[in-house]
Design an enzyme around this catalytic site. Structure first.
Site, mmCIF file in Angstrom:
data_model
loop_
_atom_site.group_PDB
_atom_site.id
_atom_site.type_symbol
_atom_site.label_atom_id
_atom_site.label_comp_id
_atom_site.label_asym_id
_atom_site.label_seq_id
_atom_site.Cartn_x
_atom_site.Cartn_y
_atom_site.Cartn_z
ATOM 1 N N GLU A 60 0.862 -1.136 0.144
ATOM 2 C CA GLU A 60 -0.345 -0.524 -0.104
ATOM 3 C C GLU A 60 0.335 1.328 0.006
ATOM 4 O O GLU A 60 0.432 2.172 -0.653
ATOM 5 C CB GLU A 60 -1.210 -0.002 1.314
ATOM 6 N N HIS A 129 -9.096 -6.274 8.982
ATOM 7 C CA HIS A 129 -9.853 -5.902 8.318
ATOM 8 C C HIS A 129 -11.492 -5.712 8.421
ATOM 9 O O HIS A 129 -11.947 -5.696 7.176
ATOM 10 C CB HIS A 129 -9.923 -7.509 7.251
#
Length: 325
Positions: A60, A129
């Site tokens: 990321e 998550h």
């Protein structure tokens, strides 16, 4: 008007933006042939090819850094971070680079990038998550923050985010992807910084974000049968925030309940409460402001515990009854 899912509205907005502007391109993990972690980019690779729909490594920080560089040189990248939890890995690029460059270059350089990401709980993805971290980016000057709650808003706000010359953080709740709603077939733009009154009411103002808008509307239906009228206000964007609509609603009802999924402690609800407390709307309040937010715990994996960790319809009902006492 035709109905689309929230997810299909996102895909359609991406398709329209790619078709309209050759400077728009997508980057993300598994967004090409696979279509992205939640399917938002399905079909776009076959239509636009590898130059416009770019798979990236599982990094990321590299993804966000490349997007900042591309945006500085005239492109309009849209990056997909599969889970909003993973913005933590890209925070230097987003917070110290994307948010600051326009200011530090004296306005001579812009960073028109959009970060799309799936946020929130309800899918059993557990502690790493399932977080709602929108308040982190709302705290940073230079970043705009969007939280659509309906398919109609998702398409119109995504177009506004793509056309904006600033970096925009675009949070899509996982449970919203399957929501159905009216969506025009043609392109339309919903300006950032304009709240929407999802339901008019007289007794209590409920300012709700993301999936909590749907839960607040469900609670409003039940309370209406008891003679309690909720006005549900959806800010739609946290930055810029439409304070005018919120304050006008509080002036009308005299009661305020703020509901978000993110942890209550230091959540954006505190910002909204302080805005009301520092305004003339404070004197219209008949009861102290109430806030509902997630518990200050890592998100549980087990379904019932996950359910208890964040506000539900029944919590909104209890809070509304307390405000009406």
């Amino acid at each position: 008007m035709r109905e689309l899912t929230y997810l299909a509205a996102i895909t359609e907005a991406l398709d329209e933006a790619l078709d309209e502007d050759e400077h728009v391109f997508l980057m993300g993990e598994d967004i090409a042939l696979y279509g992205g972690g939640f399917g938002a980019t399905k079909g776009l690779f076959n239509k636009y090819g590898a130059e416009r729909i770019r798979n990236t490594p599982i990094s990321e920080s590299a993804l966000a850094g490349a997007a900042v560089g591309a945006a500085m040189t005239g492109m309009r990248p849209i990056i997909e971070i599969q889970f909003s939890d993973f913005i933590t890995i890209a925070m230097d690029q987003l917070v110290n680079q994307a948010a600051k460059i326009h200011y530090m270059y004296g306005g001579k350089v812009s960073v028109p990038l959009v970060m799309r990401t799936a946020a929130g709980s309800g899918t059993g993805h557990a502690a790493q998550h399932s977080q709602s971290l929108e308040n982190w980016t709302a705290h940073i000057p230079g970043l705009k923050v969007v939280q659509p709650s309906t398919p109609y808003d998702a398409k119109g706000l995504l177009h506004a985010a793509i056309e904006d010359n600033n970096p925009v953080m675009f949070y899509e709740h996982k449970l919203s992807y399957r929501l159905m709603g009216d969506v025009p077939a043609e392109k339309y733009v919903i300006p950032l910084g304009v709240a929407d009154v999802k339901r008019s009411g007289q007794d209590i103002t409920v300012v709700a974000t993301g999936i909590m808008v749907q839960k607040s509307l469900a609670a409003a239906e039940q309370l209406a049968a008891e003679g309690i009228s909720l006005e549900v206000v959806d800010p739609r964007t946290l930055v810029p925030l439409d304070t005018k609509t919120i304050l006008a609603s509080v002036q009308k009802t005299g009661r305020l309940l703020i509901v978000h999924e993110a942890v209550k402690r230091s959540g954006f609800g505190g910002e909204i409460a302080s805005i009301v407390a520092e305004s003339s709307a404070f004197y219209a309040l008949k009861k102290p402001i109430q806030r509902l937010g997630g518990k200050a715990i890592p998100m549980p994996y087990q379904k019932e515990l996950e359910h208890q960790a964040i506000p539900q319809v029944e919590d909104i009902l209890i809070a509304a009854h307390q405000l009406m006492k």
